[in-house]
Design a protein around this motif. Structure first.
Motif, PDB file in Angstrom:
ATOM      1  N   ASN A  43       0.830  -1.205   0.000  1.00 55.85           N
ATOM      2  CA  ASN A  43       0.000   0.000   0.000  1.00 55.85           C
ATOM      3  C   ASN A  43       0.867   1.259   0.000  1.00 55.85           C
ATOM      4  N   TRP A  44       1.529   1.523  -1.116  1.00 55.17           N
ATOM      5  CA  TRP A  44       2.299   2.757  -1.285  1.00 55.17           C
ATOM      6  C   TRP A  44       2.271   3.152  -2.754  1.00 55.17           C
ATOM      7  N   CYS A  45       2.596   4.402  -3.017  1.00 55.10           N
ATOM      8  CA  CYS A  45       2.495   4.913  -4.382  1.00 55.10           C
ATOM      9  C   CYS A  45       3.334   6.168  -4.540  1.00 55.10           C
ATOM     10  N   SER A  90       2.906  10.059  -5.829  1.00 55.80           N
ATOM     11  CA  SER A  90       1.797  10.991  -5.923  1.00 55.80           C
ATOM     12  C   SER A  90       2.280  12.328  -6.487  1.00 55.80           C
ATOM     13  N   VAL A 150      -1.468   9.432  -9.665  1.00 55.53           N
ATOM     14  CA  VAL A 150      -1.058   8.510  -8.611  1.00 55.53           C
ATOM     15  C   VAL A 150      -0.669   7.209  -9.282  1.00 55.53           C
ATOM     16  N   TYR A 151       0.569   6.771  -9.057  1.00 52.70           N
ATOM     17  CA  TYR A 151       1.011   5.514  -9.677  1.00 52.70           C
ATOM     18  C   TYR A 151       1.309   4.483  -8.606  1.00 52.70           C
ATOM     19  N   ASP A 152       0.678   3.321  -8.735  1.00 52.27           N
ATOM     20  CA  ASP A 152       0.852   2.184  -7.834  1.00 52.27           C
ATOM     21  C   ASP A 152       1.665   1.125  -8.577  1.00 52.27           C
ATOM     22  N   SER A 189      -1.851   4.678   3.032  1.00 54.63           N
ATOM     23  CA  SER A 189      -1.514   5.618   1.958  1.00 54.63           C
ATOM     24  C   SER A 189      -2.753   6.419   1.585  1.00 54.63           C
ATOM     25  N   LEU A 232      -3.291   6.887  -2.222  1.00 56.32           N
ATOM     26  CA  LEU A 232      -3.824   5.712  -2.896  1.00 56.32           C
ATOM     27  C   LEU A 232      -5.313   5.546  -2.614  1.00 56.32           C
ATOM     28  N   ALA A 250      -7.341   7.868  -4.721  1.00 61.38           N
ATOM     29  CA  ALA A 250      -7.443   7.345  -6.088  1.00 61.38           C
ATOM     30  C   ALA A 250      -8.508   6.267  -6.167  1.00 61.38           C
ATOM     31  N   TRP A 251      -8.617   5.461  -5.120  1.00 58.94           N
ATOM     32  CA  TRP A 251      -9.649   4.417  -5.090  1.00 58.94           C
ATOM     33  C   TRP A 251     -11.049   5.014  -5.007  1.00 58.94           C
ATOM     34  N   ASP A 267      -0.064  14.705  -0.473  1.00 58.37           N
ATOM     35  CA  ASP A 267      -0.859  13.487  -0.395  1.00 58.37           C
ATOM     36  C   ASP A 267      -2.251  13.650  -0.987  1.00 58.37           C
TER      37      ASP A 267
END
Length: 269
Positions: A107-109, A111, A125-127, A194, A197, A200-201, A219
């Motif tokens: 659970n990190w990305c 941003s 935001v890239y995971d 995060s 993240l 983004a969800w 963030d």
């Protein structure tokens, strides 16, 4: 202040996607060797950690942006900066979810947000763990990779899962009443470590909304653009000098947003 053209904004949008992926690739290399990283604590907050990975990845992003757009301002979690009067400001968190990163959680990305003439207009935001690029540009919709995103269609907090976040910058007395009120309304929540993240969800419709009593600009700004372009609404994060000082974050579809404001003890602007 001279207004930026659509072509100039588009160029930054496409480049933000490239920078996010380049930064994430560098971060992922550190992630695979995380047990060798030296960890430091920021101030007295033992939950707020940083490593050479954060600093190296942010410096990569900063240098790439400075080379392509040398006149643009830059605000990074690790290196600071930020000018509320700047024509264009890049706001970057090189690794959002550092504690998860260091503990082997996915659970990190990376941003990246871009503010133009005082308004957030680009959110990326890239995971890298799931190879998902969440991206939006004001007026052009929101996408995960190439698939369009829409916020959750639920009409009540009990119709989905709420994302929440908190930190030691606020007291438990600020945050806990919201959780209690949410549960009494039949809602449920997650906190994954995060905030970027989870916002983004929300844009992707996976979470029904997101609330955090205080969030930093690096963030929150990308998710604000993502959610707005996915058909949701957010509070005015940049009010009261939010770029520099941080602010409350609340986002959801219109119906759920109105319900959530009634569950929060803070003033929502």
């Amino acid at each position: 202040m001279e207004l930026m053209t659509a072509a100039e904004i588009d160029a930054r949008y496409h480049f933000a996607c490239e920078v996010a992926q380049a930064a994430a690739n560098r971060a992922y290399g550190f992630y695979q060797q995380r047990n060798q990283l030296e960890v430091e604590h920021k101030g007295s907050d033992l939950q707020d950690v940083v490593s050479i990975a954060d600093r190296t990845v942010e410096e990569l992003a900063r240098s790439l942006i400075a080379e392509r757009f040398p006149a643009d301002d830059f605000l990074g979690e690790e290196s600071g900066g930020g000018n509320e009067q700047a024509r264009c400001t890049w706001v970057v968190d090189p690794i959002d979810g550092t504690s998860c990163f260091l503990n082997g959680l996915h659970n990190w990305c990376v941003s990246i947000g871009v503010i133009v003439n005082g308004e957030p207009v680009i959110g990326v935001v890239y995971d890298p763990n799931h190879r998902e690029l969440f991206r939006a540009r004001a007026g052009q919709g929101a996408f995960v990779n190439d698939a369009p995103m829409r916020v959750h269609s639920g009409q009540h907090v009990r119709d989905g899962v709420m994302g929440v976040g908190t930190s030691h910058r606020v007291t438990p007395e600020t945050f806990v009443p919201f959780i209690s009120a949410l549960l009494h309304q039949g809602g449920m929540f997650i906190r994954n470590g995060s905030g970027a993240l989870m916002t983004a969800w929300v844009a992707a419709g996976r979470l029904i909304g997101y609330y955090e009593p205080h969030m930093n600009a690096w963030d929150s700004l990308p998710g604000i653009v993502l959610v707005r372009e996915a058909g949701g609404i957010t509070n005015d994060f940049l009010s009261d000098h939010g770029l520099i000082n941080g602010n409350l974050v609340l986002m959801a579809n219109n119906r759920v947003y109105q319900q959530l404001t009634g569950l929060i003890t803070q003033k929502v602007t």
